[in-house]
Design an enzyme around this catalytic site. Structure first.
Site, PDB file in Angstrom:
ATOM      1  CD  GLU A  97      11.071  22.883 -31.923  1.00 16.39           C
ATOM      2  OE1 GLU A  97      10.377  23.778 -32.439  1.00 16.39           O
ATOM      3  OE2 GLU A  97      11.845  22.150 -32.572  1.00 16.39           O
ATOM      4  CB  CYS A 110       2.927  28.485 -28.027  1.00 12.01           C
ATOM      5  SG  CYS A 110       2.361  27.183 -29.104  1.00 12.01           S
ATOM      6  CB  CYS A 117       2.456  15.314 -33.919  1.00 12.78           C
ATOM      7  SG  CYS A 117       0.670  15.511 -33.698  1.00 12.78           S
ATOM      8  CB  CYS A 121      -2.040  17.906 -40.014  1.00 14.22           C
ATOM      9  SG  CYS A 121      -3.157  17.272 -38.736  1.00 14.22           S
ATOM     10  CB  CYS A 124       1.376  20.469 -39.191  1.00 14.10           C
ATOM     11  SG  CYS A 124       2.115  20.708 -37.566  1.00 14.10           S
ATOM     12  N   GLY A 166       2.698  18.461 -31.035  1.00 13.30           N
ATOM     13  CA  GLY A 166       1.936  17.342 -30.487  1.00 13.30           C
ATOM     14  C   GLY A 166       0.445  17.569 -30.424  1.00 13.30           C
ATOM     15  CD  GLU A 167      -4.671  16.341 -30.737  1.00 14.23           C
ATOM     16  OE1 GLU A 167      -4.513  17.201 -31.622  1.00 14.23           O
ATOM     17  OE2 GLU A 167      -5.530  16.447 -29.838  1.00 14.23           O
ATOM     18  CB  SER A 199      -5.117  23.820 -29.832  1.00 12.63           C
ATOM     19  OG  SER A 199      -5.447  23.735 -31.194  1.00 12.63           O
ATOM     20  CB  SER A 220      -6.928  22.427 -35.632  1.00 11.24           C
ATOM     21  OG  SER A 220      -6.201  22.985 -34.565  1.00 11.24           O
ATOM     22  CG  LEU A 221     -13.537  22.600 -38.760  1.00  9.79           C
ATOM     23  CD1 LEU A 221     -13.919  21.439 -37.857  1.00  9.79           C
ATOM     24  CD2 LEU A 221     -14.707  23.562 -38.897  1.00  9.79           C
ATOM     25  CG  ASN A 222      -7.005  23.304 -39.892  1.00  5.13           C
ATOM     26  OD1 ASN A 222      -7.238  24.425 -39.463  1.00  5.13           O
ATOM     27  ND2 ASN A 222      -6.080  22.530 -39.382  1.00  5.13           N
ATOM     28  CG  ASN A 297       2.755  30.614 -40.178  1.00  2.77           C
ATOM     29  OD1 ASN A 297       2.750  31.783 -40.567  1.00  2.77           O
ATOM     30  ND2 ASN A 297       2.118  30.228 -39.090  1.00  2.77           N
ATOM     31  CB  CYS A 340       0.664  28.124 -36.239  1.00  2.00           C
ATOM     32  SG  CYS A 340      -0.103  29.190 -35.062  1.00  2.00           S
TER      33      CYS A 340
END
Ligand code: SAH
Length: 348
Positions: A97, A110, A117, A121, A124, A166-167, A199, A220-222, A297, A340
């Site tokens: 995607e 993007c 992944c 998380c 996500c 993915g990472e 990212s 991505s601290l979050n 989201n 996202c």
């Protein structure tokens, strides 16, 4: 035959040294490698016969054992806000995607780096799929070629963000190879590395390996405590707890004039309090950075909720009081699950 690779040889799957070796095995001059790759990446041809600066007989010879290897047509979902999501079928049945986001004169793409992944998380959708497999460099680049095919002849992608499925740092070899093809100005796509952002959810030991690529790095601290991050991003925080990640950020070799980006998904009632904002300011103190706030989201089956706008603004102003540059990311393409955290396995 010429090479030991299985036939037909997929040109897109070869890196530059691979194409150079291939050309020299054919006994052709070296510059042919560049010439061929320009057709593939810059002109985005799908048929060897379109390489009109090669003699007809050379094209016919190539055609007998080489393909350009572009995948089949993507499914395209169009959002009411102009965002488009591309679903590219892979040979092995998977789907990649990517999301094209026009905004004024800017067009951001993007891209995904894995099918599914490695990480889990909790906020996500991709994280719930598990890892199906890593994407190969050419599958990453093909997302860019495909999106460009769908723009008008005068339209251009102005920035690339590795923020799809993915990472990226868990597939860094292929990501680096893709970036070389995307940034090469002689035969590649000619993107400035400054227009590319990778990212990461926080694979701390690999952060520094990205420095040589010259691209921007987003983290991505979050979360603002190790305990909270461990709950929200269990796998990555177990591998690299928050203090280790922040250390890696502090020692990241930033070039002059560059800064890190910290992304922070705002989850209503979870990590969006004034205390969180103040803790975040403390954690990032002294790091040359900007902060992107991403209001959560929502997607079916996930318990987190999007905070009220007033809470988001309040969070931003608290950070601004500590002199950070803080932006609120607009959510784009939510109606096609293109925003996202919304890329993944849901039926559309
Ligand atoms: N694995 C990388 C690349 C994915 S980028 C990374 O984590 O950075 C995806 C970005 O969207 C990350 O900043 C992630 O924290 C954020 N995100 C994930 N799920 C989200 C959701 N449901 N709503 C808003 N942002 C989300």
């Amino acid at each position: 035959m010429l090479l030991l690779s299985p036939l037909p040889i997929n040109l897109l799957a070869l890196d530059f040294p691979g194409v150079t070796a291939f050309v020299s095995k054919l006994g052709w001059p070296k510059y042919r490698a560049r010439q061929i790759l320009r057709w593939v990446y810059q002109s985005r041809i799908r048929d060897i016969h379109q390489m009109t600066d090669l003699a007809l007989q050379d094209r016919e010879y190539l055609q007998s054992f080489v393909t350009i290897g572009r995948g089949s047509k993507p499914r395209v979902l169009q959002s009411g806000d102009g965002t488009r999501k591309f679903l590219l079928p892979l040979e092995d049945g998977g789907t990649i995607e990517s999301v094209l986001i026009p905004e004024g004169r800017r067009v951001t793409l993007c891209v995904s780096t894995q099918v599914g992944c490695t990480l889990d998380c909790t906020f996500c959708l991709t994280g719930q799929m598990g890892l199906k497999r890593n994407l190969r460099a050419h599958e990453i680049v093909e997302q860019v070629l495909t999106a460009q095919d769908h723009l008008s002849p005068s339209g251009h992608i102005t920035s690339l963000v590795f923020m799809g499925m993915g990472e990226p740092l868990a597939n860094l070899d292929e990501v680096s190879d893709a970036i070389h093809r995307l940034t090469n100005t002689q035969w590649g796509l000619g993107f400035s590395p400054r227009r590319i952002t990778i990212s990461t959810a926080g694979l701390a030991t690999r952060l520094h390996e990205t420095a040589g690529l010259g691209v921007n790095l987003a983290i991505s601290l979050n979360a603002t405590t190790n305990e909270q991050r461990g709950r929200l991003m269990p796998r990555v925080n177990q591998l690299h707890p928050l203090p280790e990640l922040l250390d890696a950020c502090r020692t990241y070799p930033l070039s002059r004039g560059r800064r890190l980006t910290f992304e922070y998904v705002l989850l209503g009632g979870e990590n969006d309090s004034a205390t969180d904002a103040k803790r975040l300011a403390k954690l990032l103190k002294g790091i040359r950075c900007k902060i992107n706030l991403i209001p959560f989201n929502e997607f079916p089956g996930n318990p987190f909720r999007r905070p009220d706008e007033a809470v988001v603004i309040q969070f931003q102003s608290l950070l601004r009081q500590s002199h950070f540059d803080v932006f609120i990311r607009k959510s784009r393409g939510r109606d096609i699950l293109g925003a996202c955290g919304q890329l993944g396995d849901l039926p559309l």
